[in-house]
Design a protein around this motif. Structure first.
Motif, mmCIF file in Angstrom:
data_model
loop_
_atom_site.group_PDB
_atom_site.id
_atom_site.type_symbol
_atom_site.label_atom_id
_atom_site.label_comp_id
_atom_site.label_asym_id
_atom_site.label_seq_id
_atom_site.Cartn_x
_atom_site.Cartn_y
_atom_site.Cartn_z
ATOM 1 N N LEU A 1 0.824 -1.199 0.000
ATOM 2 C CA LEU A 1 0.000 0.000 0.000
ATOM 3 C C LEU A 1 0.866 1.260 0.000
ATOM 4 O O LEU A 1 0.519 2.262 -0.625
ATOM 5 C CB LEU A 1 -0.938 0.002 1.210
ATOM 6 N N SER A 2 1.988 1.188 0.662
ATOM 7 C CA SER A 2 2.921 2.313 0.671
ATOM 8 C C SER A 2 3.378 2.645 -0.744
ATOM 9 O O SER A 2 3.448 3.812 -1.127
ATOM 10 C CB SER A 2 4.122 1.976 1.548
ATOM 11 N N PHE A 3 3.689 1.614 -1.523
ATOM 12 C CA PHE A 3 4.107 1.844 -2.908
ATOM 13 C C PHE A 3 2.946 2.371 -3.754
ATOM 14 O O PHE A 3 3.123 3.264 -4.570
ATOM 15 C CB PHE A 3 4.661 0.559 -3.528
ATOM 16 N N PHE A 4 1.759 1.808 -3.557
ATOM 17 C CA PHE A 4 0.590 2.259 -4.318
ATOM 18 C C PHE A 4 0.300 3.736 -4.053
ATOM 19 O O PHE A 4 -0.007 4.492 -4.974
ATOM 20 C CB PHE A 4 -0.640 1.434 -3.963
ATOM 21 N N LEU A 5 0.378 4.156 -2.786
ATOM 22 C CA LEU A 5 0.071 5.537 -2.430
ATOM 23 C C LEU A 5 1.078 6.520 -3.014
ATOM 24 O O LEU A 5 0.756 7.686 -3.229
ATOM 25 C CB LEU A 5 0.023 5.691 -0.904
ATOM 26 N N ARG A 6 2.295 6.043 -3.282
ATOM 27 C CA ARG A 6 3.311 6.916 -3.878
ATOM 28 C C ARG A 6 3.338 6.824 -5.397
ATOM 29 O O ARG A 6 4.184 7.414 -6.039
ATOM 30 C CB ARG A 6 4.687 6.586 -3.312
ATOM 31 N N GLY A 7 2.398 6.068 -5.980
ATOM 32 C CA GLY A 7 2.280 6.005 -7.432
ATOM 33 C C GLY A 7 3.157 4.963 -8.099
ATOM 34 O O GLY A 7 3.306 4.977 -9.312
ATOM 35 N N LYS A 8 3.750 4.073 -7.331
ATOM 36 C CA LYS A 8 4.602 3.026 -7.887
ATOM 37 C C LYS A 8 3.793 1.721 -7.931
ATOM 38 O O LYS A 8 3.963 0.828 -7.104
ATOM 39 C CB LYS A 8 5.856 2.859 -7.036
ATOM 40 N N ILE A 9 2.913 1.628 -8.917
ATOM 41 C CA ILE A 9 1.950 0.531 -8.992
ATOM 42 C C ILE A 9 2.643 -0.814 -9.240
ATOM 43 O O ILE A 9 2.371 -1.792 -8.544
ATOM 44 C CB ILE A 9 0.893 0.809 -10.086
ATOM 45 N N LEU A 10 3.531 -0.877 -10.223
ATOM 46 C CA LEU A 10 4.199 -2.137 -10.545
ATOM 47 C C LEU A 10 5.042 -2.626 -9.368
ATOM 48 O O LEU A 10 5.019 -3.810 -9.028
ATOM 49 C CB LEU A 10 5.064 -1.985 -11.798
#
Length: 67
Positions: A11-20
């Protein structure tokens, strides 16, 4: 944000826009053994992102003071 990076690394990566990266982290976190490396990875990535943002601000301030 650091708490999210430790508890839910993907979720941390998703929230920062790093989906892959978030998807790869989620796949790693699915295994119980992979959760700890995923949490460490997310926390280190978050710190690196904060450092990059701080460095950009410092460079901008230096350029403005010279010009």
């Amino acid at each position: 944000m650091m708490l999210i990076a430790i508890l839910l690394p993907w979720l941390s990566f998703f929230l920062r826009g790093k989906i892959l990266t978030g998807i790869v982290c989620l796949l790693l976190q699915i295994t119980l053994i992979g959760w700890l490396p995923a949490a460490i990875w997310a926390a280190l990535s978050l710190n690196d992102s904060r450092e990059n943002r701080r460095n950009r601000k410092l460079i901008k301030a230096i350029k403005q003071s010279r010009g």
